[in-house]
Design a protein around this motif. Structure first.
Motif, mmCIF file in Angstrom:
data_model
loop_
_atom_site.group_PDB
_atom_site.id
_atom_site.type_symbol
_atom_site.label_atom_id
_atom_site.label_comp_id
_atom_site.label_asym_id
_atom_site.label_seq_id
_atom_site.Cartn_x
_atom_site.Cartn_y
_atom_site.Cartn_z
ATOM 1 N N ARG A 104 0.857 -0.906 0.061
ATOM 2 C CA ARG A 104 0.075 0.065 -0.382
ATOM 3 C C ARG A 104 0.898 1.194 -0.096
ATOM 4 N N SER A 105 1.870 1.473 1.067
ATOM 5 C CA SER A 105 2.934 2.519 0.489
ATOM 6 C C SER A 105 3.594 2.448 -0.622
ATOM 7 N N ALA A 106 3.926 1.356 -1.435
ATOM 8 C CA ALA A 106 4.436 1.647 -2.531
ATOM 9 C C ALA A 106 3.542 1.673 -3.811
ATOM 10 N N VAL A 107 1.927 1.310 -3.534
ATOM 11 C CA VAL A 107 1.423 1.889 -4.324
ATOM 12 C C VAL A 107 1.192 3.675 -3.653
ATOM 13 N N ARG A 108 0.552 4.437 -3.271
ATOM 14 C CA ARG A 108 0.871 5.714 -2.799
ATOM 15 C C ARG A 108 2.032 6.476 -3.217
ATOM 16 N N ALA A 109 3.440 5.599 -2.770
ATOM 17 C CA ALA A 109 4.307 6.612 -3.530
ATOM 18 C C ALA A 109 4.863 6.103 -4.972
ATOM 19 N N GLY A 110 4.761 5.520 -5.664
ATOM 20 C CA GLY A 110 5.027 5.329 -6.538
ATOM 21 C C GLY A 110 6.221 4.599 -7.027
ATOM 22 N N LEU A 111 6.158 3.654 -8.316
ATOM 23 C CA LEU A 111 7.632 2.639 -8.219
ATOM 24 C C LEU A 111 8.394 3.719 -8.226
ATOM 25 N N PRO A 112 9.601 3.649 -7.945
ATOM 26 C CA PRO A 112 10.890 4.615 -8.864
ATOM 27 C C PRO A 112 11.792 4.307 -9.937
ATOM 28 N N GLN A 113 11.983 5.004 -10.725
ATOM 29 C CA GLN A 113 12.706 4.804 -11.656
ATOM 30 C C GLN A 113 13.627 4.782 -11.415
ATOM 31 N N LEU A 114 13.753 3.800 -12.125
ATOM 32 C CA LEU A 114 15.679 3.667 -11.965
ATOM 33 C C LEU A 114 16.461 2.736 -13.266
ATOM 34 N N THR A 115 17.668 3.627 -13.146
ATOM 35 C CA THR A 115 18.170 2.514 -14.465
ATOM 36 C C THR A 115 18.077 0.658 -14.114
ATOM 37 N N ALA A 116 18.154 0.364 -15.859
ATOM 38 C CA ALA A 116 18.091 -1.262 -15.872
ATOM 39 C C ALA A 116 19.256 -2.077 -15.306
ATOM 40 N N ARG A 117 19.769 -1.654 -14.803
ATOM 41 C CA ARG A 117 20.851 -2.034 -14.459
ATOM 42 C C ARG A 117 20.605 -2.089 -12.406
ATOM 43 N N ASP A 118 20.427 -1.196 -12.400
ATOM 44 C CA ASP A 118 19.566 -1.495 -11.238
ATOM 45 C C ASP A 118 18.203 -2.147 -10.796
ATOM 46 N N ARG A 119 17.453 -1.851 -11.725
ATOM 47 C CA ARG A 119 16.106 -2.209 -11.899
ATOM 48 C C ARG A 119 16.417 -4.172 -11.698
ATOM 49 N N LEU A 120 17.621 -4.573 -12.408
ATOM 50 C CA LEU A 120 18.153 -6.520 -13.017
ATOM 51 C C LEU A 120 18.480 -6.635 -11.623
ATOM 52 N N GLY A 121 18.837 -5.985 -10.364
ATOM 53 C CA GLY A 121 19.206 -6.366 -9.568
ATOM 54 C C GLY A 121 20.882 -6.740 -9.257
ATOM 55 N N VAL A 122 22.174 -6.063 -10.740
ATOM 56 C CA VAL A 122 22.668 -6.462 -10.584
ATOM 57 C C VAL A 122 23.941 -5.544 -9.211
ATOM 58 N N PRO A 123 24.764 -7.542 -9.336
ATOM 59 C CA PRO A 123 25.569 -7.151 -8.087
ATOM 60 C C PRO A 123 26.228 -6.199 -9.042
ATOM 61 N N GLN A 124 26.603 -5.117 -7.927
ATOM 62 C CA GLN A 124 28.172 -4.506 -7.850
ATOM 63 C C GLN A 124 29.394 -4.304 -8.622
ATOM 64 N N TRP A 125 29.655 -5.684 -8.265
ATOM 65 C CA TRP A 125 31.343 -6.148 -8.917
ATOM 66 C C TRP A 125 30.732 -6.852 -9.649
#
Length: 181
Positions: A104-125
């Motif tokens: 419900r908090s996510a719906v209220r706040a809206g989903l963040p706009q992330l880069t493709a690599r961040d959306r994918l959850g690519v490990p930093q290394w």
């Protein structure tokens, strides 16, 4: 979990899931895999609990629900309600309340706009190694392509009324103009 693949589970003989439902579920699972970083970012920003301390099933329910919110097509109240019911079915009323609050908090706040690599959850290394090997611009193009649903390739005669694009240099092959969900 446990090495199971959604496409295998949904094809089992005792599965009472119809073809349309199967396609919807598989598309949603694929979208959840393409947006695991988005889901983890949302949960981390809206919860006081670190992801590592969440019950794995609760984390999965949240990832699927956030993917469904991101994909659109299902009204947010239904997504939240179904996720809460899934958390209850997993055996915890407290987890259901947590899932309800986060979504419900996510719906209220809206989903963040992330880069493709961040959306994918690519490990930093891995991200760093790709940047070093290919340069950031080429790596960014790779992550963007990796987060885009694949198009379907076909060989043979296309069925009438289906929009297909011929693949240059390979006679009798086509790409669907509509991606696989």
């Amino acid at each position: 979990r446990g090495g199971a693949y959604s496409n295998v589970l949904l094809r089992q003989k005792d599965s009472d899931v119809g073809l349309d439902e199967r396609r919807f579920i598989q598309g949603l699972v694929m979208h959840a895999l393409r947006t695991v970083g988005l889901a983890d970012s949302v949960v981390t920003s809206l919860s006081k609990r670190p992801l590592a301390r969440l019950d794995p099933v609760v984390g999965d329910v949240l990832r699927i629900a956030i993917a469904e919110l991101d994909r659109g097509g299902t009204p947010a109240p239904i997504v939240v309600s179904e996720a809460v019911e899934a958390a209850k079915a997993a055996g915890s009323g407290r987890a259901a309340g947590f899932v309800n609050g986060v979504l419900r908090s996510a719906v209220r706040a809206g989903l963040p706009q992330l880069t493709a690599r961040d959306r994918l959850g690519v490990p930093q290394w891995i991200s760093d190694q790709m940047d070093d090997a290919w340069g950031q611009a080429e790596a960014d193009r790779f992550w963007e392509a990796s987060s885009t649903p694949a198009r379907v390739g076909l060989r043979g005669s296309p069925p009438p009324g289906v929009e297909l694009t011929p693949i240059p240099g390979i006679p009798g092959t086509f790409l669907s103009d509509r991606p696989v969900p």
